[in-house]
Design an enzyme around this catalytic site. Structure first.
Site, short mmCIF file in Angstrom:
data_model
loop_
_atom_site.label_atom_id
_atom_site.label_comp_id
_atom_site.label_asym_id
_atom_site.label_seq_id
_atom_site.Cartn_x
_atom_site.Cartn_y
_atom_site.Cartn_z
N ASP A 7 -25.15 99.41 24.85
CA ASP A 7 -26.21 100.33 25.29
C ASP A 7 -27.51 99.53 25.41
O ASP A 7 -28.02 99.02 24.40
CB ASP A 7 -26.34 101.46 24.27
CG ASP A 7 -27.32 102.54 24.71
OD1 ASP A 7 -28.02 102.33 25.72
OD2 ASP A 7 -27.40 103.57 24.03
N ASP A 28 -27.18 101.96 32.27
CA ASP A 28 -27.57 101.17 31.11
C ASP A 28 -26.54 101.19 29.98
O ASP A 28 -26.86 100.91 28.83
CB ASP A 28 -28.92 101.63 30.57
CG ASP A 28 -28.92 103.09 30.14
OD1 ASP A 28 -27.90 103.78 30.33
OD2 ASP A 28 -29.96 103.55 29.61
N GLU A 29 -25.28 101.51 30.31
CA GLU A 29 -24.26 101.61 29.26
C GLU A 29 -22.89 101.26 29.82
O GLU A 29 -22.57 101.61 30.96
CB GLU A 29 -24.25 103.02 28.69
CG GLU A 29 -23.31 103.22 27.52
CD GLU A 29 -23.39 104.64 26.97
OE1 GLU A 29 -24.01 104.82 25.91
OE2 GLU A 29 -22.84 105.55 27.62
#
Length: 603
Positions: free
Chosen positions: A249, A349-350
């Site tokens: 993350d 973003d992960e």
């Protein structure tokens, strides 16, 4: 709107009322208390800081404290230093409670009030205040509170005539005396009349009165049953057996990207704003994301820009630049792919990494640190990494320590790790499901794991079985490559702003064919449908629903729209744009051959 109900202390009043079992060690009082009530008002001497970390560790995720500020800290100019000292328990502080100095009248106390309340806002804390002199109970006194968003402390046990004025977006009520019920009813009436109120905190004089207040509110009374939760578990060491999944993350991703191209922003409070205005001329919009320095001032995602600037006047503003963020994300994903047998990008973003083979000869912690080091060195970004035997547990672990955290949960420790956490820690268990679970006495993952799975299925459908599998550590959802498509979405700007639910539903229905044809053309199955609306003031809101099994038809998309739209408020707030999204995509060809499309169609 949420209620927090508890006592003015978990120690003396509760002990005197026979609340604690006689055999319970006093050092375990807080742990016991916080499994019954979700709120406590506590006094904290200015010199008493050493137990804050323990308070945070021993209470469930959803527990909240109201902390009485020592008089000396409010009077001698050391308030800022005192508030800085609360950082270990910061995320669980509902509000700090202040009192005007004895004998201080409104006429000579305005400067003290303005400075003191501004200090609380600066450090990101909501506040409630007790007036010790009657001169404050007038429009001028209430005006100071409204200017800073500070609540007047309603004291039902106060001698004389108690005062009740709403001056913030929450109500703070102390219960005592014979008239407590009418004060609970008054607080409830205010929440119906004033839609800005999003929380009511009730601090009763003892557990019996706290339960009486819950009954008056129509909420379930609380009674603890069962053994005390285990202490924070050792998450494991030594050889790893079975599947290894890492959830990576990226921390404060949009602001971190802005710091890459503008290094002078590092360490400063800044925010990325959803707006149609260019950089240097941003006067309206909503916070999309903000730096950790800005969060210390109380700035948060989805906050209106005006509120963010009131909390942090020096906030540096940059408009959202999705093209740039996607470019940076592609570079990160390329780095992560080097560490994965299979990589599944969950969002910009992960990502989930199945590392079972590639990490076979390395300790999980060292492998996670190698991932973080590579992202830092090659992309100049920080990330948090959670490692576990399942995607669901790895996701919880990645959120466990932010920013720049590393949490490894060994297979034999999964249930120990999850058990004391709030059910909302499970990705996909939102506020509405949490409310439903609370009605049946389930607030922690331990309680969820102890439920009869058939009862969960009868109440929540197949989603109930999925939640139970996650809680018991039996979740085996595979990490599946999604190619370039994390989600498929479309948006439509309205020529005339919509003001009614039916109008919004009609516009969204017009997007169903397009979104379904794109999904079908690329050969995807999907699990989640999302609806987005952009308000006239550019505030953006999203609601999602996830199916337990993968879907392949158009009907689930269309049928999800009306109940999702029902979750938005349309009172006096126009909509300028609508969007429809499907996510949690899986290529049908990547699934095992023996599974057919029929397996993913709802029964």
């Amino acid at each position: 709107m949420r209620h927090f109900v508890g006592c003015t202390t978990w120690r003396f009043a509760a002990r005197q009322s026979g609340f604690y079992p006689p055999s319970l060690d006093p050092k375990d009082y807080l742990s016991y208390y916080s499994r019954v009530f979700d709120f406590a008002e506590v006094g904290l001497p200015a010199t008493y800081r050493f137990s804050l970390a323990r308070w945070a560790r021993e209470t469930p995720e959803g527990f909240r404290f109201a902390i009485r500020i020592p008089r000396q800290s409010a009077d001698d100019g050391s308030l800022g230093h005192f508030l800085e000292g609360l950082r270990d328990v910061e995320e669980k502080v509902f509000a700090v409670v202040l009192q005007t100095p004895p004998g201080m009248e409104l006429a000579n106390g305005k400067e003290w009030a303005e400075e003191t309340l501004a200090t609380c806002s600066y450090h990101g804390y909501s506040a409630a205040i007790e007036f010790s002199h009657p001169s404050w109970f007038q429009d001028a006194g209430y005006g100071i509170l409204r200017r800073h968003g500070v609540a007047l402390c309603w004291d039902a046990g106060r001698r004389g005539r108690p005062h009740a004025e709403v001056t913030a977006d929450f109500i703070y009520l102390r219960l005592g005396g014979d008239r407590w019920r009418e004060w609970v009813e008054k607080a409830e009436a205010e929440t119906l009349d004033d839609k800005r109120i999003d929380a009511v905190a009730i601090a009763a004089s003892d557990p019996v009165l706290a339960n009486a207040a819950l009954e008056a509110l129509g909420l379930a009374q609380n009674k603890y049953a069962g053994s005390l939760p285990a202490p924070a578990p050792v998450l494991g060491e030594g050889p790893w057996t079975g599947r290894m999944v890492a959830c990576v993350d990226l921390n404060a991703y949009y602001p971190s990207c802005e710091e890459l191209r503008e290094p002078s922003l590092a360490g400063r409070p800044h925010a990325v704003i959803m707006t149609d205005q260019p950089e240097g001329n941003i006067t309206r919009g909503v916070v999309s994301s903000c730096s950790y320095a800005a969060r210390k001032y109380g700035v948060r995602s989805a906050m209106p820009l005006a509120r963010a600037l009131a909390l942090c006047p020096d906030l540096v503003l940059r408009p959202v630049d999705m093209h740039y963020y996607k470019q940076a994300s592609q570079k990160v994903m390329a780095v992560l792919a080097q560490f994965a047998d299979v990589i599944e990008q969950a969002s910009i973003d992960e990502a989930y990494l199945d590392c079972t083979k590639k990490a076979a000869d390395t300790s999980p912690r060292q492998y996670a640190l190698r991932i973080k080091r590579a992202v830092k060195e090659q992309c100049s970004l920080l990330c948090s990494v959670g490692v576990a035997p399942s995607k669901s547990c790895a996701k919880v672990a990645s959120d466990f320590k932010k920013p720049d955290g590393t949490t490894v949960v060994y297979p034999e420790r999964v249930q120990d790790f999850l058990a004391p956490l709030e059910v909302g820690r499970i990705s996909g268990v939102g506020p509405k499901i949490q409310q439903e679970l609370k009605k049946i006495g389930v607030e922690t993952i331990r309680q969820l794991a102890s439920c009869d799975v058939q009862k969960l299925v009868s109440r929540f459908g197949r989603n109930g079985a999925w939640m139970w599998k996650v809680a018991t550590g039996a979740d085996d959802e595979p990490v599946v490559r999604r190619d370039d498509y994390v989600s498929i979405s479309t948006e439509h700007s309205l020529e005339v702003h919509a003001r009614a639910k039916d109008e919004v539903v009609a516009h969204l229905n017009g997007l169903v064919d397009e979104i379904y044809n794109r999904v079908a053309k690329r050969g995807y199955l999907f699990r989640t449908v999302g609806v987005k609306i952009v308000r006239a003031d550019f505030a953006t809101e999203m609601r999602e629903v996830s199916f337990q099994s993968l879907q392949s038809q158009k009907e689930p998309i269309a049928s999800a729209i009306p109940p999702l739209v029902d979750r938005f408020s349309f009172t006096g707030r126009a909509v300028r744009k609508v969007g429809l999204k499907v996510t949690n995509l899986v290529p049908a060809r990547s699934l095992k051959a023996q599974r057919t499309i029929r397996d993913y169609v709802p029964e």
